[in-house]
Motif scaffolding. Structure first.
Motif, PDB file in Angstrom:
ATOM      1  N   SER A   7       0.932  -1.193  -0.096  1.00 46.68           N
ATOM      2  CA  SER A   7       0.068   0.118  -0.001  1.00 46.68           C
ATOM      3  C   SER A   7       0.625   1.072   0.043  1.00 46.68           C
ATOM      4  O   SER A   7       0.138   2.282  -0.102  1.00 46.68           O
ATOM      5  CB  SER A   7      -1.018   0.045   1.388  1.00 46.68           C
ATOM      6  OG  SER A   7      -0.199  -0.044   2.311  1.00 46.68           O
ATOM      7  N   GLN A  50      -6.041  15.576  -8.612  1.00 41.74           N
ATOM      8  CA  GLN A  50      -5.433  14.847  -7.683  1.00 41.74           C
ATOM      9  C   GLN A  50      -6.308  14.328  -6.755  1.00 41.74           C
ATOM     10  O   GLN A  50      -6.521  13.234  -6.302  1.00 41.74           O
ATOM     11  CB  GLN A  50      -4.359  15.564  -6.979  1.00 41.74           C
ATOM     12  CG  GLN A  50      -3.377  14.794  -5.947  1.00 41.74           C
ATOM     13  CD  GLN A  50      -2.259  15.376  -5.409  1.00 41.74           C
ATOM     14  OE1 GLN A  50      -1.938  16.693  -5.619  1.00 41.74           O
ATOM     15  NE2 GLN A  50      -1.487  14.602  -4.603  1.00 41.74           N
ATOM     16  N   ASP A  51      -7.226  15.271  -6.209  1.00 38.60           N
ATOM     17  CA  ASP A  51      -8.420  14.749  -5.130  1.00 38.60           C
ATOM     18  C   ASP A  51      -9.424  13.823  -5.881  1.00 38.60           C
ATOM     19  O   ASP A  51      -9.420  12.757  -5.089  1.00 38.60           O
ATOM     20  CB  ASP A  51      -9.382  16.197  -4.693  1.00 38.60           C
ATOM     21  CG  ASP A  51      -8.689  17.104  -3.760  1.00 38.60           C
ATOM     22  OD1 ASP A  51      -7.591  16.659  -3.384  1.00 38.60           O
ATOM     23  OD2 ASP A  51      -8.952  18.295  -3.883  1.00 38.60           O
ATOM     24  N   SER A  54      -7.627  10.407  -6.073  1.00 38.69           N
ATOM     25  CA  SER A  54      -7.439  10.134  -4.742  1.00 38.69           C
ATOM     26  C   SER A  54      -8.534   9.278  -4.187  1.00 38.69           C
ATOM     27  O   SER A  54      -8.749   8.010  -3.675  1.00 38.69           O
ATOM     28  CB  SER A  54      -7.183  10.927  -3.486  1.00 38.69           C
ATOM     29  OG  SER A  54      -5.563  11.366  -3.970  1.00 38.69           O
ATOM     30  N   ASP A  55      -9.736   9.998  -4.419  1.00 35.51           N
ATOM     31  CA  ASP A  55     -11.079   9.311  -3.954  1.00 35.51           C
ATOM     32  C   ASP A  55     -11.343   8.308  -4.671  1.00 35.51           C
ATOM     33  O   ASP A  55     -11.964   7.385  -4.084  1.00 35.51           O
ATOM     34  CB  ASP A  55     -12.282  10.432  -4.208  1.00 35.51           C
ATOM     35  CG  ASP A  55     -12.214  11.472  -3.236  1.00 35.51           C
ATOM     36  OD1 ASP A  55     -11.599  11.635  -2.311  1.00 35.51           O
ATOM     37  OD2 ASP A  55     -12.851  12.796  -3.649  1.00 35.51           O
ATOM     38  N   ARG A  56     -11.164   8.227  -6.173  1.00 38.25           N
ATOM     39  CA  ARG A  56     -11.457   6.987  -7.032  1.00 38.25           C
ATOM     40  C   ARG A  56     -10.508   5.935  -6.800  1.00 38.25           C
ATOM     41  O   ARG A  56     -10.987   4.617  -6.611  1.00 38.25           O
ATOM     42  CB  ARG A  56     -11.011   7.441  -8.528  1.00 38.25           C
ATOM     43  CG  ARG A  56     -11.518   6.263  -9.469  1.00 38.25           C
ATOM     44  CD  ARG A  56     -11.678   6.764 -10.921  1.00 38.25           C
ATOM     45  NE  ARG A  56     -11.736   5.694 -11.778  1.00 38.25           N
ATOM     46  CZ  ARG A  56     -11.809   6.018 -12.948  1.00 38.25           C
ATOM     47  NH1 ARG A  56     -11.608   6.940 -13.691  1.00 38.25           N
ATOM     48  NH2 ARG A  56     -12.198   4.887 -13.989  1.00 38.25           N
ATOM     49  N   LEU A  57      -9.268   6.027  -6.293  1.00 40.89           N
ATOM     50  CA  LEU A  57      -8.342   5.001  -5.991  1.00 40.89           C
ATOM     51  C   LEU A  57      -8.521   4.577  -4.475  1.00 40.89           C
ATOM     52  O   LEU A  57      -7.962   3.653  -4.035  1.00 40.89           O
ATOM     53  CB  LEU A  57      -7.135   5.204  -6.430  1.00 40.89           C
ATOM     54  CG  LEU A  57      -6.684   5.481  -7.763  1.00 40.89           C
ATOM     55  CD1 LEU A  57      -5.350   5.779  -8.101  1.00 40.89           C
ATOM     56  CD2 LEU A  57      -7.147   4.151  -8.631  1.00 40.89           C
ATOM     57  N   ASN A  58      -9.188   5.354  -3.819  1.00 45.61           N
ATOM     58  CA  ASN A  58      -9.445   5.003  -2.231  1.00 45.61           C
ATOM     59  C   ASN A  58      -9.754   3.643  -1.959  1.00 45.61           C
ATOM     60  O   ASN A  58      -9.297   2.882  -1.211  1.00 45.61           O
ATOM     61  CB  ASN A  58     -10.094   5.930  -1.530  1.00 45.61           C
ATOM     62  CG  ASN A  58      -9.751   6.013  -0.090  1.00 45.61           C
ATOM     63  OD1 ASN A  58      -8.973   5.880   0.479  1.00 45.61           O
ATOM     64  ND2 ASN A  58     -10.893   6.222   0.566  1.00 45.61           N
ATOM     65  N   ASN A  59     -10.756   3.203  -2.852  1.00 49.08           N
ATOM     66  CA  ASN A  59     -11.630   1.837  -2.472  1.00 49.08           C
ATOM     67  C   ASN A  59     -11.056   1.100  -3.566  1.00 49.08           C
ATOM     68  O   ASN A  59     -11.953   0.173  -3.847  1.00 49.08           O
ATOM     69  CB  ASN A  59     -13.044   2.078  -2.323  1.00 49.08           C
ATOM     70  CG  ASN A  59     -13.400   2.875  -1.302  1.00 49.08           C
ATOM     71  OD1 ASN A  59     -12.775   2.955  -0.034  1.00 49.08           O
ATOM     72  ND2 ASN A  59     -14.655   3.929  -1.229  1.00 49.08           N
ATOM     73  N   GLU A  61      -7.945  -1.234  -5.656  1.00 51.01           N
ATOM     74  CA  GLU A  61      -6.915  -2.025  -5.753  1.00 51.01           C
ATOM     75  C   GLU A  61      -6.067  -1.790  -7.090  1.00 51.01           C
ATOM     76  O   GLU A  61      -6.626  -2.431  -8.035  1.00 51.01           O
ATOM     77  CB  GLU A  61      -6.818  -3.397  -5.165  1.00 51.01           C
ATOM     78  CG  GLU A  61      -5.655  -3.982  -5.038  1.00 51.01           C
ATOM     79  CD  GLU A  61      -5.916  -5.395  -4.396  1.00 51.01           C
ATOM     80  OE1 GLU A  61      -4.740  -6.050  -4.100  1.00 51.01           O
ATOM     81  OE2 GLU A  61      -6.845  -5.884  -4.449  1.00 51.01           O
TER      82      GLU A  61
END
Length: 110
Positions: A7, A50-51, A54-59, A61
């Motif tokens: 991670s 960037q936000d 980050s939101d899209r990749l937060n959940n 893999e």
């Protein structure tokens, strides 16, 4: 199946920045479909993209996937004919005549 992704790895993406006719900036991520923002300035567009990423990749893999390519048939069917006229004097004479004809055709076309 251990794929060796931690991670803490860095995930590099390419941001495409475009300026609209009205002067606004559009930022999109080439590697991610439907990942685009529009803002008043370049700085705001980069922050917003960037936000969004980050939101899209937060959940999500991100895992590497190695896909072996099918081995192309490397056997050229014409290989067996390479050099078959190497020592053929008659063929060499015909080839020389063809070359003369080609050169004459080129001269005629010019």
């Amino acid at each position: 199946m251990d794929i060796g992704v931690s991670s803490t790895e860095v995930f590099n993406l390419h941001v495409l920045l475009e300026q609209t006719e009205t002067g606004r900036m559009i930022a999109s991520i080439a590697e991610l479909a439907n990942c685009q923002v529009e803002a008043d300035t370049r700085k705001e567009a980069l922050a917003a993209i960037q936000d969004l990423v980050s939101d899209r990749l937060n959940n999500a893999e991100v895992v590497p996937l190695t896909v072996p390519l099918k081995q192309l048939d490397r056997d050229n069917p014409w290989t067996e004919f390479i050099g078959m006229f190497a020592d053929d004097a008659e063929f060499a004479e015909m080839a020389a005549e063809w070359q003369v004809e080609r050169e004459q055709d080129e001269d005629d076309q010019a």
